[in-house]
Design a protein around this motif. Structure first.
Motif, PDB file in Angstrom:
ATOM      1  N   LEU A 311       0.862  -1.287  -0.100  1.00 32.92           N
ATOM      2  CA  LEU A 311       0.009  -0.179  -0.154  1.00 32.92           C
ATOM      3  C   LEU A 311       0.954   1.172   0.080  1.00 32.92           C
ATOM      4  CD1 LEU A 311      -2.827  -0.986   2.573  1.00 32.92           C
ATOM      5  CD2 LEU A 311      -2.942  -0.894   0.030  1.00 32.92           C
ATOM      6  N   ASN A 312       1.832   1.100   0.996  1.00 29.24           N
ATOM      7  CA  ASN A 312       2.768   2.501   0.823  1.00 29.24           C
ATOM      8  C   ASN A 312       3.527   2.680  -0.534  1.00 29.24           C
ATOM      9  OD1 ASN A 312       4.371   4.450   2.334  1.00 29.24           O
ATOM     10  ND2 ASN A 312       5.979   3.272   2.035  1.00 29.24           N
ATOM     11  N   ILE A 313       4.077   1.534  -1.099  1.00 28.24           N
ATOM     12  CA  ILE A 313       4.634   1.654  -2.399  1.00 28.24           C
ATOM     13  C   ILE A 313       3.841   2.151  -3.530  1.00 28.24           C
ATOM     14  CG2 ILE A 313       5.873   0.400  -4.338  1.00 28.24           C
ATOM     15  CD1 ILE A 313       7.583   0.768  -1.951  1.00 28.24           C
ATOM     16  N   ASN A 314       2.570   1.567  -3.351  1.00 23.61           N
ATOM     17  CA  ASN A 314       1.512   2.407  -4.280  1.00 23.61           C
ATOM     18  C   ASN A 314       1.148   3.859  -4.182  1.00 23.61           C
ATOM     19  OD1 ASN A 314       1.494   0.003  -5.823  1.00 23.61           O
ATOM     20  ND2 ASN A 314      -0.649  -0.615  -5.455  1.00 23.61           N
ATOM     21  N   LYS A 315       1.153   4.237  -2.942  1.00 22.27           N
ATOM     22  CA  LYS A 315       0.958   5.518  -2.373  1.00 22.27           C
ATOM     23  C   LYS A 315       2.107   6.507  -2.912  1.00 22.27           C
ATOM     24  CE  LYS A 315       0.320   8.364   1.938  1.00 22.27           C
ATOM     25  NZ  LYS A 315       1.574   8.856   1.733  1.00 22.27           N
ATOM     26  N   LEU A 316       3.187   6.293  -2.797  1.00 20.37           N
ATOM     27  CA  LEU A 316       4.382   6.788  -3.183  1.00 20.37           C
ATOM     28  C   LEU A 316       4.444   6.834  -4.853  1.00 20.37           C
ATOM     29  CD1 LEU A 316       7.284   5.202  -1.116  1.00 20.37           C
ATOM     30  CD2 LEU A 316       6.053   7.440  -0.885  1.00 20.37           C
ATOM     31  N   LEU A 317       4.085   5.624  -5.418  1.00 20.60           N
ATOM     32  CA  LEU A 317       4.044   5.752  -7.087  1.00 20.60           C
ATOM     33  C   LEU A 317       2.790   6.870  -7.338  1.00 20.60           C
ATOM     34  CD1 LEU A 317       4.668   2.038  -7.830  1.00 20.60           C
ATOM     35  CD2 LEU A 317       6.013   3.902  -8.110  1.00 20.60           C
ATOM     36  N   LYS A 318       1.621   6.647  -6.516  1.00 18.40           N
ATOM     37  CA  LYS A 318       0.433   7.596  -7.038  1.00 18.40           C
ATOM     38  C   LYS A 318       1.003   9.106  -6.797  1.00 18.40           C
ATOM     39  CE  LYS A 318      -4.094   8.883  -5.886  1.00 18.40           C
ATOM     40  NZ  LYS A 318      -4.348   9.496  -7.304  1.00 18.40           N
ATOM     41  N   GLU A 319       1.589   9.424  -5.621  1.00 19.29           N
ATOM     42  CA  GLU A 319       2.156  10.809  -5.613  1.00 19.29           C
ATOM     43  C   GLU A 319       3.069  11.111  -6.601  1.00 19.29           C
ATOM     44  OE1 GLU A 319       3.449  10.512  -1.633  1.00 19.29           O
ATOM     45  OE2 GLU A 319       1.490  10.491  -0.685  1.00 19.29           O
ATOM     46  N   ALA A 320       3.956  10.393  -6.790  1.00 25.68           N
ATOM     47  CA  ALA A 320       4.815  10.650  -7.947  1.00 25.68           C
ATOM     48  C   ALA A 320       4.408  10.953  -9.212  1.00 25.68           C
ATOM     49  CB  ALA A 320       5.998   9.657  -7.832  1.00 25.68           C
ATOM     50  N   ALA A 321       3.443  10.177  -9.586  1.00 27.61           N
ATOM     51  CA  ALA A 321       2.737  10.113 -10.802  1.00 27.61           C
ATOM     52  C   ALA A 321       1.719  11.317 -11.043  1.00 27.61           C
ATOM     53  CB  ALA A 321       1.901   8.845 -11.099  1.00 27.61           C
ATOM     54  N   ASP A 322       1.251  11.788 -10.190  1.00 28.65           N
ATOM     55  CA  ASP A 322       0.229  12.917  -9.865  1.00 28.65           C
ATOM     56  C   ASP A 322       1.155  14.201 -10.240  1.00 28.65           C
ATOM     57  OD1 ASP A 322      -1.819  11.397  -9.553  1.00 28.65           O
ATOM     58  OD2 ASP A 322      -1.994  11.871  -7.449  1.00 28.65           O
ATOM     59  N   MET A 323       2.419  14.143  -9.197  1.00 30.41           N
ATOM     60  CA  MET A 323       3.186  15.226  -9.408  1.00 30.41           C
ATOM     61  C   MET A 323       3.802  15.583 -10.778  1.00 30.41           C
ATOM     62  SD  MET A 323       6.534  15.845  -7.248  1.00 30.41           S
ATOM     63  CE  MET A 323       7.718  17.175  -7.576  1.00 30.41           C
ATOM     64  N   PHE A 324       4.259  14.294 -11.399  1.00 30.27           N
ATOM     65  CA  PHE A 324       4.993  14.422 -12.873  1.00 30.27           C
ATOM     66  C   PHE A 324       3.946  14.953 -13.846  1.00 30.27           C
ATOM     67  CE2 PHE A 324       5.465  12.392 -16.807  1.00 30.27           C
ATOM     68  CZ  PHE A 324       6.710  13.009 -17.116  1.00 30.27           C
ATOM     69  N   PHE A 325       2.673  14.300 -13.801  1.00 28.00           N
ATOM     70  CA  PHE A 325       1.665  14.585 -14.636  1.00 28.00           C
ATOM     71  C   PHE A 325       1.247  16.156 -14.858  1.00 28.00           C
ATOM     72  CE2 PHE A 325      -2.747  14.648 -16.634  1.00 28.00           C
ATOM     73  CZ  PHE A 325      -2.392  14.152 -17.872  1.00 28.00           C
ATOM     74  N   GLU A 326       1.294  16.737 -13.541  1.00 31.54           N
ATOM     75  CA  GLU A 326       1.053  18.079 -13.434  1.00 31.54           C
ATOM     76  C   GLU A 326       2.035  18.785 -13.902  1.00 31.54           C
ATOM     77  OE1 GLU A 326      -2.060  19.523 -13.188  1.00 31.54           O
ATOM     78  OE2 GLU A 326      -2.589  17.384 -13.184  1.00 31.54           O
ATOM     79  N   LYS A 327       3.421  18.782 -13.387  1.00 29.82           N
ATOM     80  CA  LYS A 327       4.391  19.334 -13.687  1.00 29.82           C
ATOM     81  C   LYS A 327       5.062  19.203 -14.939  1.00 29.82           C
ATOM     82  CE  LYS A 327       5.161  21.221  -9.318  1.00 29.82           C
ATOM     83  NZ  LYS A 327       4.952  22.436  -8.826  1.00 29.82           N
ATOM     84  N   ILE A 328       4.927  18.389 -15.615  1.00 33.45           N
ATOM     85  CA  ILE A 328       5.294  18.270 -17.109  1.00 33.45           C
ATOM     86  C   ILE A 328       4.534  19.108 -18.015  1.00 33.45           C
ATOM     87  CG2 ILE A 328       3.836  16.275 -17.755  1.00 33.45           C
ATOM     88  CD1 ILE A 328       7.799  16.452 -18.305  1.00 33.45           C
ATOM     89  N   LYS A 329       3.417  19.791 -17.624  1.00 37.53           N
ATOM     90  CA  LYS A 329       2.638  20.521 -18.406  1.00 37.53           C
ATOM     91  C   LYS A 329       3.527  21.941 -18.268  1.00 37.53           C
ATOM     92  CE  LYS A 329      -1.678  18.464 -17.045  1.00 37.53           C
ATOM     93  NZ  LYS A 329      -3.058  18.555 -16.184  1.00 37.53           N
ATOM     94  N   GLU A 330       4.379  22.014 -17.469  1.00 33.14           N
ATOM     95  CA  GLU A 330       5.111  23.528 -17.649  1.00 33.14           C
ATOM     96  C   GLU A 330       6.250  23.448 -18.365  1.00 33.14           C
ATOM     97  OE1 GLU A 330       6.035  23.923 -13.493  1.00 33.14           O
ATOM     98  OE2 GLU A 330       4.110  23.836 -12.732  1.00 33.14           O
ATOM     99  N   VAL A 331       6.809  22.308 -18.728  1.00 33.09           N
ATOM    100  CA  VAL A 331       7.879  22.099 -19.958  1.00 33.09           C
ATOM    101  C   VAL A 331       7.400  22.298 -21.000  1.00 33.09           C
ATOM    102  CG1 VAL A 331       9.743  20.599 -20.580  1.00 33.09           C
ATOM    103  CG2 VAL A 331       8.696  20.524 -18.171  1.00 33.09           C
ATOM    104  N   PRO A 332       8.067  23.354 -21.857  1.00 31.81           N
ATOM    105  CA  PRO A 332       7.730  23.430 -23.214  1.00 31.81           C
ATOM    106  C   PRO A 332       8.146  22.324 -24.157  1.00 31.81           C
ATOM    107  CG  PRO A 332       9.697  24.802 -22.627  1.00 31.81           C
ATOM    108  CD  PRO A 332       8.895  24.273 -21.564  1.00 31.81           C
ATOM    109  N   ASN A 333       7.212  22.428 -25.342  1.00 33.02           N
ATOM    110  CA  ASN A 333       7.628  21.306 -26.376  1.00 33.02           C
ATOM    111  C   ASN A 333       7.930  19.859 -26.045  1.00 33.02           C
ATOM    112  OD1 ASN A 333       7.829  23.859 -27.850  1.00 33.02           O
ATOM    113  ND2 ASN A 333      10.139  23.762 -27.648  1.00 33.02           N
TER     114      ASN A 333
END
Length: 417
Positions: A311-333
């Motif tokens: 459960l903890n591993i999946n929680k860590l992966l979800k938090e990382a996936a959520d962060m990545f998907f939102e932050k990558i929108k700030e990267v041009p091109n």
């Protein structure tokens, strides 16, 4: 005395196959990194190995199981080619929990990791004139190992606009009477997708219609963190026969243990009737084995790993996936068309024409490594040119730093209109 002639020579086919491997590709990219010159620590998002980060450390129960196996002195011997029965039985019991039927000990074959399982399967199914269907994009080891098989490789597409679903019309157009199997990777590597039951049922029905078996690569089984649950393909084994590929590496975060398995998830016994199960046993008799001490630890690993660890591993992966998907929108091109739902990866598309001096995905990864001391995996290596595969399984501060570096790189190399 004249020059001596020797009957041996360099094996160029081996070099060509090795060029497809993750190790070779990453070594080439990492050769451009100079931490001293750049003044930045290396960030490695090029492979799925978060074991270096303390937050992703495996459970102490897993470590204790291996220590106990070693100290027992019961597992210093040669194992049977298919593996020792206690480990096979433990895996059969584990997989059976997710299926509407029971897997027997004899349905499980132990391998020295997932890559070894791929080698075994392609060897068993290989015959002149036969073909196999691989996904595009794909896990590169399939491509590398296929070079040593008589199987003709045909690629079907995964559709990013449909959450990386299988292009079933494309599968039907590619397949013929000589098609022996289709490879599925669920949860997806490199795409981070998770198939729905309805889509999987359509895949199984298509496989039955064609007369091919399904190789279901479930190395990332149960590492899902969105709305879709993980469903093993073996649930549909009564429609078409399934060979399930699994591993300890990802779910337990011990990729260096090199322990995997092949399970026959075929309740109608088609694979036994056609001799495929017997061929698996014969192939493993003349192949490598996972270390017996690791096999000896498996029953305790499976029994004693607490649910809270997963459960903890999946929680860590979800938090990382959520962060990545939102932050990558700030990267041009660059764009990430589908939010990761499972595994440790996301595919990111590069808008190559928008860059001033980046010619393709390999050039992007090479220059990024040189300038930002950061490693990504080029999409061309997974059969999808001008994309990159990103592993987001890391600590939040490292992931944020990686996205900041990627943004700076893309801004620096963007065309200025």
């Amino acid at each position: 005395m004249g020059k001596q002639k020797w009957g041996f020579q360099e094996n160029h086919e081996l070099h060509a196959a090795a060029a497809f491997t993750i190790r070779n590709i990453l070594e080439s990219i990492m050769g451009n990194i100079d931490e001293k010159r750049s003044g930045k620590p290396k960030i490695h998002l090029g492979h799925g190995d978060p074991s270096v980060y303390p937050c992703f450390r495996t459970s102490t129960s897993v470590e204790d199981a291996l220590v106990e196996s070693i100290r027992s002195a019961k597992f210093n011997c040669y194992p049977a080619g298919v593996g020792i029965d206690p480990a096979r039985s433990a895996i059969a019991e584990l997989l059976s929990k997710d299926l509407p039927y029971k897997i027997e000990t004899d349905d499980v074959f132990l391998t020295a990791g997932g890559n070894h399982a791929i080698e075994i399967l392609l060897t068993v199914l290989g015959r002149p004139g036969a073909n196999i269907l691989f996904p595009r994009p794909n896990y590169p080891v399939y491509e590398a190992r296929a070079r040593f098989s008589p199987l003709e490789v045909r690629h079907y597409d995964l559709l990013p606009e449909k959450g990386w679903e299988v292009d079933l019309d494309g599968v039907k157009a590619l397949a013929d009477s000589n098609t022996v199997a289709i490879v599925l990777i669920n949860p997806g590597n490199p795409c981070g997708n998770v198939f729905t039951f309805d889509h999987m049922q359509k895949i199984a029905e298509t496989a039955r219609e064609i007369g091919m078996l399904i190789i279901s690569d479930e190395v990332y089984a149960h590492q899902v963190f969105a709305d879709k649950p993980f469903i093993p393909m073996g649930v549909l084994g009564d429609i078409a026969p399934v060979l399930t590929l699994g591993s300890l590496s990802k779910r337990w975060i011990v990729p260096g243990w090199r322990f995997g398995w092949i399970a026959i998830t075929d309740p109608t016994s088609i694979l036994q009737q056609t001799g495929v199960s017997g061929s698996l046993k014969s192939c493993l008799t003349i192949s490598a084995d996972p270390p017996t001490v690791i096999q000896g630890a498996i029953p305790h690993v499976i029994k004693n790993t607490p649910k809270s660890f997963f459960l903890n591993i999946n929680k860590l992966l979800k938090e990382a996936a959520d962060m990545f998907f939102e932050k990558i929108k700030e990267v041009p091109n660059v764009t990430c068309p589908h939010k990761p739902e499972g595994s440790m990866f996301a595919m990111v598309k590069l808008n190559i024409p928008a860059f001033e001096d980046v010619v393709d995905d390999t050039d992007f990864c090479t220059k990024l490594a040189k300038e930002e001391c950061m490693v990504l995996f080029p999409g061309d290596a997974v059969c999808l040119k001008n994309w990159v595969r990103v592993s987001f399984a890391t600590e939040p501060k490292v992931l944020q730093d990686a996205i900041d570096r990627m943004k700076a790189f893309c801004l620096r190399h963007a065309k200025h209109m």
